[in-house]
Design a protein around this motif. Sequence first.
Motif, PDB file in Angstrom:
ATOM      1  N   SER A   5      -8.340 -14.161   0.526  1.00 32.86           N
ATOM      2  CA  SER A   5      -7.455 -13.533  -0.212  1.00 32.86           C
ATOM      3  C   SER A   5      -8.135 -12.655  -1.145  1.00 32.86           C
ATOM      4  O   SER A   5      -9.418 -12.849  -1.473  1.00 32.86           O
ATOM      5  CB  SER A   5      -6.235 -14.219  -0.947  1.00 32.86           C
ATOM      6  OG  SER A   5      -6.828 -15.041  -1.782  1.00 32.86           O
ATOM      7  N   ALA A   6      -7.399 -11.938  -1.808  1.00 28.96           N
ATOM      8  CA  ALA A   6      -7.902 -10.716  -2.893  1.00 28.96           C
ATOM      9  C   ALA A   6      -8.319 -11.595  -4.243  1.00 28.96           C
ATOM     10  O   ALA A   6      -9.192 -11.167  -4.699  1.00 28.96           O
ATOM     11  CB  ALA A   6      -6.649 -10.024  -3.386  1.00 28.96           C
ATOM     12  N   GLY A  18     -10.217   0.022  -2.527  1.00 31.09           N
ATOM     13  CA  GLY A  18      -9.183   0.487  -3.156  1.00 31.09           C
ATOM     14  C   GLY A  18      -9.333   1.713  -3.925  1.00 31.09           C
ATOM     15  O   GLY A  18      -8.798   2.910  -3.892  1.00 31.09           O
ATOM     16  N   SER A  44       4.617   0.697  -1.485  1.00 28.47           N
ATOM     17  CA  SER A  44       4.120  -0.578  -2.496  1.00 28.47           C
ATOM     18  C   SER A  44       3.001  -0.955  -2.098  1.00 28.47           C
ATOM     19  O   SER A  44       2.108  -1.666  -2.904  1.00 28.47           O
ATOM     20  CB  SER A  44       5.252  -1.210  -2.774  1.00 28.47           C
ATOM     21  OG  SER A  44       5.780  -2.115  -1.426  1.00 28.47           O
ATOM     22  N   HIS A  45       2.886  -1.020  -0.610  1.00 34.54           N
ATOM     23  CA  HIS A  45       1.816  -1.991  -0.096  1.00 34.54           C
ATOM     24  C   HIS A  45       0.410  -1.068  -0.266  1.00 34.54           C
ATOM     25  O   HIS A  45      -0.586  -1.581  -0.625  1.00 34.54           O
ATOM     26  CB  HIS A  45       1.973  -1.824   1.449  1.00 34.54           C
ATOM     27  CG  HIS A  45       0.908  -2.965   2.127  1.00 34.54           C
ATOM     28  ND1 HIS A  45       0.492  -4.331   1.951  1.00 34.54           N
ATOM     29  CD2 HIS A  45      -0.052  -2.489   3.110  1.00 34.54           C
ATOM     30  CE1 HIS A  45      -0.330  -4.579   2.640  1.00 34.54           C
ATOM     31  NE2 HIS A  45      -0.788  -3.661   3.457  1.00 34.54           N
ATOM     32  N   LYS A  48      -0.854  -1.682  -3.980  1.00 40.07           N
ATOM     33  CA  LYS A  48      -1.537  -2.902  -3.680  1.00 40.07           C
ATOM     34  C   LYS A  48      -3.271  -2.875  -3.024  1.00 40.07           C
ATOM     35  O   LYS A  48      -4.033  -3.456  -3.500  1.00 40.07           O
ATOM     36  CB  LYS A  48      -0.853  -4.052  -2.986  1.00 40.07           C
ATOM     37  CG  LYS A  48       0.407  -4.645  -3.908  1.00 40.07           C
ATOM     38  CD  LYS A  48       1.434  -5.438  -3.257  1.00 40.07           C
ATOM     39  CE  LYS A  48       2.342  -5.661  -3.914  1.00 40.07           C
ATOM     40  NZ  LYS A  48       3.395  -6.677  -3.396  1.00 40.07           N
ATOM     41  N   ARG A  51      -5.094  -1.035  -5.653  1.00 43.66           N
ATOM     42  CA  ARG A  51      -5.638  -1.931  -6.810  1.00 43.66           C
ATOM     43  C   ARG A  51      -6.366  -3.154  -6.178  1.00 43.66           C
ATOM     44  O   ARG A  51      -6.773  -3.991  -7.054  1.00 43.66           O
ATOM     45  CB  ARG A  51      -4.314  -2.457  -7.584  1.00 43.66           C
ATOM     46  CG  ARG A  51      -3.676  -1.159  -8.361  1.00 43.66           C
ATOM     47  CD  ARG A  51      -2.410  -2.000  -9.267  1.00 43.66           C
ATOM     48  NE  ARG A  51      -1.363  -2.822  -8.263  1.00 43.66           N
ATOM     49  CZ  ARG A  51      -0.467  -1.979  -7.837  1.00 43.66           C
ATOM     50  NH1 ARG A  51      -0.127  -0.790  -7.882  1.00 43.66           N
ATOM     51  NH2 ARG A  51       0.417  -2.855  -7.002  1.00 43.66           N
ATOM     52  N   GLU A  53      -5.362  -5.606  -4.344  1.00 44.48           N
ATOM     53  CA  GLU A  53      -4.720  -6.680  -4.355  1.00 44.48           C
ATOM     54  C   GLU A  53      -4.329  -7.400  -2.726  1.00 44.48           C
ATOM     55  O   GLU A  53      -3.889  -8.311  -2.883  1.00 44.48           O
ATOM     56  CB  GLU A  53      -3.102  -6.491  -5.169  1.00 44.48           C
ATOM     57  CG  GLU A  53      -3.706  -6.213  -6.496  1.00 44.48           C
ATOM     58  CD  GLU A  53      -2.274  -5.927  -7.093  1.00 44.48           C
ATOM     59  OE1 GLU A  53      -1.089  -5.861  -6.413  1.00 44.48           O
ATOM     60  OE2 GLU A  53      -2.493  -5.578  -8.513  1.00 44.48           O
ATOM     61  N   ARG A  54      -4.541  -6.558  -1.716  1.00 36.16           N
ATOM     62  CA  ARG A  54      -4.465  -6.713  -0.733  1.00 36.16           C
ATOM     63  C   ARG A  54      -5.656  -6.668   0.314  1.00 36.16           C
ATOM     64  O   ARG A  54      -6.657  -5.905   0.371  1.00 36.16           O
ATOM     65  CB  ARG A  54      -3.499  -5.858   0.197  1.00 36.16           C
ATOM     66  CG  ARG A  54      -2.044  -5.773  -0.574  1.00 36.16           C
ATOM     67  CD  ARG A  54      -1.353  -7.278   0.360  1.00 36.16           C
ATOM     68  NE  ARG A  54      -0.089  -7.260  -0.392  1.00 36.16           N
ATOM     69  CZ  ARG A  54       0.537  -8.370  -0.606  1.00 36.16           C
ATOM     70  NH1 ARG A  54       0.028  -9.465  -0.806  1.00 36.16           N
ATOM     71  NH2 ARG A  54       1.829  -8.429  -0.998  1.00 36.16           N
TER      72      ARG A  54
END
Length: 81
Positions: A5-6, A18, A44-45, A48, A51, A53-54
């Motif tokens: 994961s991130a 990103g 919104s995805h 993320k 940033r 985050e995904r």
Amino acid sequence: MPRISATQDQDQSLMRLGKAVRARRAQQALSQEALADAAGIDRSHMGKIERGERNVTFLNIARIASALGCKPSDLLLDADL
């Protein structure tokens, strides 16, 4: 094998990808929403993703690259991956 994961991204690969996406988007004066729409990804995805985050799938990298008019490998090279 555990999922990555991130929060487990020790070498900041997701963050670097990103930033590469954000830089190319800014060069083309695209809003995040416009890029998300062109790529078929929820706004919104997309935020993320930018940033870091995904954990982005290859298919989404390919969609983003296509919307930016480049190859997926260009984004990876920009991110030094």
